[in-house]
Design an enzyme around this catalytic site. Structure first.
Site, short mmCIF file in Angstrom:
data_model
loop_
_atom_site.label_atom_id
_atom_site.label_comp_id
_atom_site.label_asym_id
_atom_site.label_seq_id
_atom_site.Cartn_x
_atom_site.Cartn_y
_atom_site.Cartn_z
CG ASP A 63 -2.09 -0.90 1.12
OD1 ASP A 63 -2.68 -0.96 0.02
OD2 ASP A 63 -2.44 -1.56 2.12
NE ARG A 71 0.71 -0.05 4.56
CZ ARG A 71 -0.32 0.43 5.24
NH1 ARG A 71 -0.13 1.39 6.12
NH2 ARG A 71 -1.53 -0.04 5.05
NE ARG A 137 -6.30 5.56 2.17
CZ ARG A 137 -6.86 4.36 2.39
NH1 ARG A 137 -7.66 4.19 3.43
NH2 ARG A 137 -6.59 3.36 1.58
CE LYS A 167 -6.10 1.67 -1.80
NZ LYS A 167 -5.03 1.01 -1.02
CG HIS A 168 -11.46 0.98 -0.81
ND1 HIS A 168 -10.98 2.25 -0.58
CD2 HIS A 168 -10.54 0.13 -0.28
CE1 HIS A 168 -9.84 2.18 0.07
NE2 HIS A 168 -9.53 0.90 0.27
CG HIS A 180 -8.93 -1.17 8.16
ND1 HIS A 180 -9.23 -0.09 7.37
CD2 HIS A 180 -7.90 -1.81 7.55
CE1 HIS A 180 -8.43 -0.08 6.32
NE2 HIS A 180 -7.61 -1.11 6.41
CG ASP A 250 -9.77 -4.06 1.66
OD1 ASP A 250 -8.58 -4.25 1.97
OD2 ASP A 250 -10.33 -2.96 1.83
#
Length: 328
Positions: A63, A71, A137, A167-168, A180, A250
């Site tokens: 990601d 990351r 984002r 996404k998403h 999440h 996902d």
């Protein structure tokens, strides 16, 4: 070369003996890397090399969107949140589109340099200033602006040799809950939900290589989360929109996926609904439950491999970096 449909993660900076054994299993076709797997560029290159020594054709992903979702940091360009491109678009649309292309090129170039195949980017959700997990984002609240900026970002990624993942699907921006941690339910009329989908529809014929559905229930369309729904993946995404690329689930360990209790059932239903590859992250015990099952293989997945034969020159990279310097 057909690949297995499960994407797993690994625990640290080097592979464990158990992980080496797992990566060789026919069911494993991909690895997703996280911040815990990164200490330095040299270290992560060695980790990736050790993964490929076990399984040369495996897909390696991360990601890496920019902003708060990136990351790898030390030694990488810290790209801006995509909302910054949206803010610029409102003032200087041509400049924003140029910057988006450069961001896409830099994102892809730097990851390909360490032998990562692709990033799960771009985010195509609309910003309703309502979602705790999407927020900055997202490029924008206007679907036309999102399409133009995302198309430019994808163009830059493709020029560097990397495929993209939108996404998403069909849109996570309206619901306030984070999938999440919860299972969000979007109770809007189907017509309104379909309006969110415009960003995906607008990019199907404009370079969209892969899609990741949301762990969100759109109750006026189907009673299942999009990633487990024949209606969303087969009837709408593939048949109605004409998308014929790769579909990634996902993470099946997220709270939004616990709609289905058993991990084996989650994998089966997700694949049966039209996903080509399913992600299982941060729960090695779940990987153990499914890794020795017969899940088949998929030829389509190899299309997501980074084009390592295509070597963008350093001068082009530096030119793109200079372009976006004022955003960094």
């Amino acid at each position: 070369m057909n690949l297995g449909p499960i994407m797993m993660d690994v625990s640290g900076l080097t592979l464990t003996q158990i992980e080496e054994t797992q990566l060789a299993k026919p069911s494993i076709g991909g690895v997703i890397l996280f911040s815990r797997n990164f200490e330095s560029i040299n270290q992560v290159k060695q980790l990736i090399s050790s993964i490929r020594a076990v399984n040369p054709n495996i897909l390696i992903s991360v990601d890496h969107e920019g902003g708060r979702v990136q990351r790898f940091k030390k030694g990488f360009t810290h790209l801006p949140a995509m909302s910054k491109l949206g803010e610029l678009y409102d003032k200087k649309p041509k400049k924003a589109i140029k910057y988006a292309c450069s961001c896409g090129f830099i994102l892809a170039y730097e990851l390909l340099e360490i032998d990562v195949d692709f990033s799960f980017a771009p985010v195509l959700d609309m910003d309703y200033d309502n979602s705790s997990v999407i927020g900055d984002r997202a490029f924008h609240s206007n679907p036309d602006a999102i399409i133009k900026l995302a198309q430019a970002l994808i163009k830059g990624m493709h020029r560097a040799g990397m495929k993209c993942v939108g996404k998403h699907f069909p849109g996570h921006g309206y619901v306030s809950l984070d999938s999440h941690l919860d299972l969000p339910i979007d109770d809007r009329p189907a017509k309104e939900v379909y309006q969110d989908m415009a960003t995906f529809k607008g990019l199907v014929d404009e370079g969209l290589d892969a899609v990741m559905p949301a762990h969100v229930i759109y109750s006026k369309v189907d009673d299942k989360p999009a990633g487990f729904s024949n209606v969303w993946i087969q009837d709408i995404l593939k048949s109605k929109l004409g998308f014929d690329g790769v579909v990634f689930s996902d993470d099946l360990s997220m709270q939004g996926a616990l709609f289905i209790e058993n991990i084996k059932d989650r994998v089966k239903i997700s694949l049966d609904s039209g996903c080509d590859m399913v992600l299982i992250c941060n729960h090695p015990e779940m990987v153990l439950e499914v890794i020795d099952q017969e899940w088949g293989s998929n030829e389509k997945l190899q299309s997501m491999q980074g084009n390592r034969r295509y070597k963008s020159d350093k001068i082009t990279y530096l030119q793109h970096l200079e372009t976006i310097k004022s955003l960094l």
